[in-house]
Scaffold this motif. Structure first.
Motif, PDB file in Angstrom:
ATOM      1  N   VAL A   1       0.847  -1.201   0.000  1.00 14.49           N
ATOM      2  CA  VAL A   1       0.000   0.000   0.000  1.00 14.49           C
ATOM      3  C   VAL A   1       0.881   1.248   0.000  1.00 14.49           C
ATOM      4  O   VAL A   1       0.634   2.198  -0.746  1.00 14.49           O
ATOM      5  CB  VAL A   1      -0.950  -0.001   1.221  1.00 14.49           C
ATOM      6  N   GLU A   2       1.918   1.231   0.797  1.00 18.44           N
ATOM      7  CA  GLU A   2       2.853   2.355   0.882  1.00 18.44           C
ATOM      8  C   GLU A   2       3.516   2.631  -0.468  1.00 18.44           C
ATOM      9  O   GLU A   2       3.712   3.789  -0.853  1.00 18.44           O
ATOM     10  CB  GLU A   2       3.913   2.028   1.937  1.00 18.44           C
ATOM     11  N   ALA A   3       3.844   1.595  -1.218  1.00 22.45           N
ATOM     12  CA  ALA A   3       4.550   1.734  -2.496  1.00 22.45           C
ATOM     13  C   ALA A   3       3.641   2.126  -3.648  1.00 22.45           C
ATOM     14  O   ALA A   3       4.092   2.722  -4.633  1.00 22.45           O
ATOM     15  CB  ALA A   3       5.247   0.416  -2.842  1.00 22.45           C
ATOM     16  N   LEU A   4       2.380   1.804  -3.556  1.00 22.73           N
ATOM     17  CA  LEU A   4       1.463   1.926  -4.681  1.00 22.73           C
ATOM     18  C   LEU A   4       1.387   3.325  -5.281  1.00 22.73           C
ATOM     19  O   LEU A   4       1.390   3.480  -6.511  1.00 22.73           O
ATOM     20  CB  LEU A   4       0.075   1.452  -4.259  1.00 22.73           C
ATOM     21  N   ASP A   5       1.344   4.334  -4.464  1.00 27.32           N
ATOM     22  CA  ASP A   5       1.248   5.713  -4.958  1.00 27.32           C
ATOM     23  C   ASP A   5       2.416   6.054  -5.889  1.00 27.32           C
ATOM     24  O   ASP A   5       2.218   6.618  -6.969  1.00 27.32           O
ATOM     25  CB  ASP A   5       1.197   6.696  -3.784  1.00 27.32           C
ATOM     26  N   LYS A   6       3.616   5.679  -5.497  1.00 27.48           N
ATOM     27  CA  LYS A   6       4.796   5.975  -6.324  1.00 27.48           C
ATOM     28  C   LYS A   6       4.793   5.166  -7.618  1.00 27.48           C
ATOM     29  O   LYS A   6       5.214   5.660  -8.662  1.00 27.48           O
ATOM     30  CB  LYS A   6       6.081   5.735  -5.536  1.00 27.48           C
ATOM     31  N   VAL A   7       4.312   3.931  -7.559  1.00 26.84           N
ATOM     32  CA  VAL A   7       4.242   3.101  -8.765  1.00 26.84           C
ATOM     33  C   VAL A   7       3.239   3.700  -9.746  1.00 26.84           C
ATOM     34  O   VAL A   7       3.528   3.843 -10.936  1.00 26.84           O
ATOM     35  CB  VAL A   7       3.870   1.641  -8.411  1.00 26.84           C
ATOM     36  N   ILE A   8       2.085   4.073  -9.255  1.00 27.88           N
ATOM     37  CA  ILE A   8       1.060   4.676 -10.124  1.00 27.88           C
ATOM     38  C   ILE A   8       1.591   5.956 -10.757  1.00 27.88           C
ATOM     39  O   ILE A   8       1.466   6.158 -11.974  1.00 27.88           O
ATOM     40  CB  ILE A   8      -0.234   4.951  -9.325  1.00 27.88           C
ATOM     41  N   LYS A   9       2.198   6.795  -9.974  1.00 23.30           N
ATOM     42  CA  LYS A   9       2.728   8.063 -10.505  1.00 23.30           C
ATOM     43  C   LYS A   9       3.822   7.823 -11.538  1.00 23.30           C
ATOM     44  O   LYS A   9       3.902   8.526 -12.541  1.00 23.30           O
ATOM     45  CB  LYS A   9       3.202   8.950  -9.366  1.00 23.30           C
ATOM     46  N   HIS A  10       4.664   6.815 -11.312  1.00 21.89           N
ATOM     47  CA  HIS A  10       5.720   6.477 -12.273  1.00 21.89           C
ATOM     48  C   HIS A  10       5.112   6.126 -13.630  1.00 21.89           C
ATOM     49  O   HIS A  10       5.528   6.651 -14.668  1.00 21.89           O
ATOM     50  CB  HIS A  10       6.560   5.307 -11.753  1.00 21.89           C
ATOM     51  N   TYR A  11       4.143   5.219 -13.627  1.00 19.70           N
ATOM     52  CA  TYR A  11       3.567   4.773 -14.899  1.00 19.70           C
ATOM     53  C   TYR A  11       2.715   5.858 -15.559  1.00 19.70           C
ATOM     54  O   TYR A  11       2.703   5.970 -16.788  1.00 19.70           O
ATOM     55  CB  TYR A  11       2.788   3.471 -14.716  1.00 19.70           C
ATOM     56  N   LYS A  12       2.042   6.660 -14.776  1.00 20.94           N
ATOM     57  CA  LYS A  12       1.294   7.785 -15.366  1.00 20.94           C
ATOM     58  C   LYS A  12       2.249   8.742 -16.069  1.00 20.94           C
ATOM     59  O   LYS A  12       1.987   9.204 -17.180  1.00 20.94           O
ATOM     60  CB  LYS A  12       0.488   8.526 -14.294  1.00 20.94           C
ATOM     61  N   LYS A  13       3.382   9.019 -15.424  1.00 23.21           N
ATOM     62  CA  LYS A  13       4.387   9.905 -16.014  1.00 23.21           C
ATOM     63  C   LYS A  13       4.924   9.339 -17.328  1.00 23.21           C
ATOM     64  O   LYS A  13       5.239  10.065 -18.258  1.00 23.21           O
ATOM     65  CB  LYS A  13       5.532  10.118 -15.017  1.00 23.21           C
ATOM     66  N   GLU A  14       4.992   7.996 -17.409  1.00 25.59           N
ATOM     67  CA  GLU A  14       5.459   7.317 -18.618  1.00 25.59           C
ATOM     68  C   GLU A  14       4.376   7.234 -19.696  1.00 25.59           C
ATOM     69  O   GLU A  14       4.622   6.725 -20.785  1.00 25.59           O
ATOM     70  CB  GLU A  14       5.955   5.909 -18.274  1.00 25.59           C
ATOM     71  N   GLY A  15       3.171   7.707 -19.378  1.00 28.57           N
ATOM     72  CA  GLY A  15       2.078   7.729 -20.356  1.00 28.57           C
ATOM     73  C   GLY A  15       1.140   6.544 -20.310  1.00 28.57           C
ATOM     74  O   GLY A  15       0.247   6.413 -21.157  1.00 28.57           O
ATOM     75  N   TYR A  16       1.288   5.677 -19.341  1.00 26.54           N
ATOM     76  CA  TYR A  16       0.400   4.516 -19.235  1.00 26.54           C
ATOM     77  C   TYR A  16      -0.955   4.938 -18.661  1.00 26.54           C
ATOM     78  O   TYR A  16      -1.065   5.916 -17.921  1.00 26.54           O
ATOM     79  CB  TYR A  16       1.010   3.445 -18.322  1.00 26.54           C
ATOM     80  N   VAL A  17      -1.977   4.157 -19.009  1.00 32.33           N
ATOM     81  CA  VAL A  17      -3.333   4.354 -18.503  1.00 32.33           C
ATOM     82  C   VAL A  17      -3.715   3.093 -17.728  1.00 32.33           C
ATOM     83  O   VAL A  17      -3.451   1.984 -18.184  1.00 32.33           O
ATOM     84  CB  VAL A  17      -4.321   4.581 -19.671  1.00 32.33           C
TER      85      VAL A  17
END
Length: 185
Positions: free
Chosen positions: A151-167
């Motif tokens: 749960v702690e890691a999830l926010d950073k993972v989501i932000k990483h992939y959003k920044k890379e253009g993933y949906v």
């Protein structure tokens, strides 16, 4: 919080939290089936046991959501080899049978590493989760008891992939990328 959707492959464990399955479904997430017991010895000892367990979780999800899910993930993934301890060739059988019965199974092509146990460092989960490349990524996370660092890691993972253009999208049978591992049993 991040306005993303996901797929939750659920079990019958943790009945006190079943209201969260209903909530996730009502919020537009996909509820997939992961077997009721998640007991490898039972579900992989025969195709009959597997389908009895799958039907039990299917019925529970239907009671909670009013929807008959046909999206599944095998415990350990379709490539698991532990199933060989209980019945030689069962994954080869099951991978064909589930599809003939109208189900679609999904594996993953990126693992967060959180299946290794409890208390896996959040930074390790972030590093492993963010290793995905390519057009379509399916990341394996676990939301079971003791997965606080996930749960702690999830926010950073989501932000990483959003920044890379993933949906981020929930799995929709017939419309989503179907990720399958090679069958090893």
């Amino acid at each position: 919080e991040n306005k993303v959707k996901a797929t939750f492959f659920v079990t019958g464990n943790g009945q006190n939290y079943n209201h969260l399955i209903t909530r996730a479904y009502n919020e537009g997430h996909t509820i997939g089936l992961h077997t009721y017991s998640h007991n490898y010895e039972y579900v992989y000892s025969s195709t009959e046991n597997y389908f009895n367990d799958l039907n039990q979780i299917s019925n529970m999800v239907y009671q909670l959501t009013g929807n008959r899910s046909t999206v599944i993930r095998f415990p350990g993934g379709s490539s698991n080899t532990v199933s060989k301890n209980y019945k030689e060739g069962i994954m080869s059988e099951l991978s064909q049978l589930v599809q003939s019965k109208g189900y679609q199974y999904y594996d993953w092509n990126v693992s967060s590493g959180d299946a290794a146990g409890h208390g896996i460092a959040a930074e390790s989960i972030i590093e492993q989760s963010n290793a995905g490349t390519g057009d379509k990524i399916m990341i394996l996370f676990h939301d079971a008891y003791g997965k606080d660092t996930t749960v702690e890691a999830l926010d950073k993972v989501i932000k990483h992939y959003k920044k890379e253009g993933y949906v981020f999208k929930p799995i929709t049978k017939g419309a989503s990328y179907v990720c399958h591992h090679g069958i090893n049993n």
